[in-house]
Design an enzyme around this catalytic site. Structure first.
Site, short mmCIF file in Angstrom:
data_model
loop_
_atom_site.label_atom_id
_atom_site.label_comp_id
_atom_site.label_asym_id
_atom_site.label_seq_id
_atom_site.Cartn_x
_atom_site.Cartn_y
_atom_site.Cartn_z
N ASN A 81 0.84 -1.19 0.00
CA ASN A 81 0.00 0.00 0.00
C ASN A 81 0.89 1.25 0.00
O ASN A 81 2.04 1.19 -0.41
CB ASN A 81 -1.01 -0.02 1.15
CG ASN A 81 -2.34 0.63 0.75
OD1 ASN A 81 -2.36 1.74 0.25
ND2 ASN A 81 -3.43 -0.09 0.98
N HIS A 107 3.52 -0.21 -2.65
CA HIS A 107 3.75 -1.66 -2.76
C HIS A 107 5.22 -2.07 -2.79
O HIS A 107 5.61 -3.00 -3.49
CB HIS A 107 3.02 -2.21 -3.99
CG HIS A 107 1.53 -2.18 -3.87
ND1 HIS A 107 0.87 -2.39 -2.68
CD2 HIS A 107 0.57 -1.95 -4.81
CE1 HIS A 107 -0.43 -2.30 -2.89
NE2 HIS A 107 -0.65 -2.03 -4.15
N HIS A 179 -2.35 -9.57 -3.09
CA HIS A 179 -3.08 -8.60 -3.90
C HIS A 179 -3.85 -9.30 -5.03
O HIS A 179 -3.65 -9.01 -6.20
CB HIS A 179 -2.09 -7.57 -4.48
CG HIS A 179 -2.71 -6.28 -4.90
ND1 HIS A 179 -3.68 -6.19 -5.86
CD2 HIS A 179 -2.48 -5.01 -4.48
CE1 HIS A 179 -4.02 -4.93 -6.04
NE2 HIS A 179 -3.31 -4.19 -5.20
N ASP A 247 -10.95 2.49 -3.18
CA ASP A 247 -9.53 2.21 -2.94
C ASP A 247 -9.25 2.66 -1.52
O ASP A 247 -8.50 3.61 -1.29
CB ASP A 247 -8.64 2.93 -3.95
CG ASP A 247 -7.21 2.39 -3.97
OD1 ASP A 247 -6.93 1.45 -3.19
OD2 ASP A 247 -6.38 2.90 -4.75
N GLN A 284 -8.13 -3.60 2.67
CA GLN A 284 -8.25 -2.66 1.56
C GLN A 284 -9.22 -3.23 0.53
O GLN A 284 -9.04 -4.34 0.02
CB GLN A 284 -6.88 -2.43 0.90
CG GLN A 284 -6.87 -1.33 -0.15
CD GLN A 284 -6.64 0.05 0.46
OE1 GLN A 284 -6.41 0.17 1.67
NE2 GLN A 284 -6.69 1.08 -0.36
N GLU A 313 -7.65 -6.93 0.38
CA GLU A 313 -6.29 -7.10 0.89
C GLU A 313 -6.28 -6.93 2.41
O GLU A 313 -6.37 -5.81 2.91
CB GLU A 313 -5.36 -6.07 0.25
CG GLU A 313 -5.40 -6.05 -1.26
CD GLU A 313 -4.94 -4.71 -1.81
OE1 GLU A 313 -3.82 -4.26 -1.44
OE2 GLU A 313 -5.68 -4.10 -2.59
#
Length: 350
Positions: A81, A107, A179, A247, A284, A313
């Site tokens: 993230n 990430h 992910h 998001d 997430q 996630e």
């Protein structure tokens, strides 16, 4: 379907190096993971009529996982993230990481863990495969040498376990994340907006237009982030206002220690359902908004457009090192980071 020893094959190459794939089966679930990025490339499940579909987005050519945006199916880290301006302070020292997402770090950097080869260690007795990665001190700017691993397993009832661990030789920060992009109607079936979610969260972390959390923790009550009861992903998506979709990080209910159910997803059309259990504090929800800017050609020639899948996630909160009210992501020297996921597939129904 009986428990099977992991099958091992070469599925392609990246930069001249062969990419190994491993197939695991059990309880109506069949999946494939590859050594590059420790990526989950395929997972099949039957619908209410017994029709089997692959329910994860991905690519036929493993080289596409290196070049295509979105980190489909990958194990992201060292810090998954976003991290504001790629900067954090630890033990009185300021560290500057790559700014690979506009002004910010995303990430794990330019070549995060999802873009590297992991060593594979199949375990037939557990119907599992472990992937290991050594990240040296200073890698992408992070302090400390880190040894990371992720183990994928399939149980006799079809449940999928994803267990992530890490140890470092000095204090550092860690947030490893799987992910995957899911579409319970089948990876090539189009939009997921009619599929439904129920998230075990009373609060979420709002973000600025650049997707960096403000540091606040707000109630989901009555707004577009209220998924406390099953709700179609598209019901309030226009109000989410980040690239036209979700998001966002949800603050999961309950202590982030043992496994507890975090989220359930259900497709009314096929009857497929998925429950994710985890020991992490956050989740997430991402609705593959980037595919609206650049649709991708996926497995079997399928065209993935905006809302072709959704990511769930389990994680630490984004930008945690810079937000003192968020749970810490510091991993102390000699301690072990553990991130557990259990993905359960109840029998498909009405």
């Amino acid at each position: 379907m009986s428990i099977a020893t992991p099958d091992r094959r070469i599925t392609g190459a990246i930069e001249g190096r062969p990419v190994e794939a491993f197939r695991l089966c059990g309880g109506g679930t069949e999946l494939e993971v590859i050594g590059f990025g420790a990526i989950l490339t395929r997972l099949t499940r039957p619908d209410r009529h017994g029709v089997v579909e692959d329910i994860v987005l991905g690519y036929d050519d493993p080289a596409d996982y290196e070049t295509m945006p979105g980190n489909a199916g990958a194990l992201c880290g060292r810090l998954a993230n976003r991290l504001a301006h790629g900067r954090f302070e630890l033990d009185g020292q300021v560290f500057q990481l790559a700014r690979n997402s506009g002004a910010h770090h995303l990430h794990g950097g330019v070549r995060g863990f999802g873009k590297r080869f992991w060593s594979a260690h199949p375990d037939p007795s557990a119907n599992a495969v472990e992937f290991r990665l050594a990240s040296p001190d200073g890698d992408e700017g992070y302090p400390g040498a880190l040894d990371a691993s992720v183990t994928y397993g399939v149980a006799a009832d079809g449940a999928v376990s994803i267990a992530m661990q890490a140890r470092a030789d000095r204090n550092t920060i860690v947030n490893l994340v799987h992910h995957g992009y899911w579409n319970l109607a089948g990876h090539a079936s189009g939009s997921v907006l009619e599929q439904q979610l129920q998230i075990e969260a009373d609060h979420y972390t709002p973000v600025r237009p650049d997707k960096i959390p403000t540091g606040e923790i707000l109630s989901v009550e009555g707004g577009p982030f209220d998924f406390r009861r099953f709700k179609a992903i598209g019901a309030d998506i226009a109000e989410a206002s980040i690239d036209g979709g979700y998001d966002h990080n949800f603050c999961l209910r309950g202590r982030a220690r043992g496994l507890r159910r975090c989220v359930s997803a259900w497709d009314p059309g096929s009857g497929r359902r998925m429950d994710i259990h985890s020991n992490q504090p956050g989740l997430q929800l991402y609705t593959a908004n980037h595919l609206g800017l650049a649709p991708a050609r996926g497995k079997g020639g399928a065209v993935y457009e905006k809302y072709a899948g959704f990511a769930l996630e389990t994680q630490a909160y984004p930008n945690a090192p810079n937000c003192p009210d968020f749970p810490s992501v510091m991993l102390r020297e000699g301690e072990t980071y553990r991130h557990e996921m259990l993905i359960v597939f109840p029998e498909a129904g009405g």
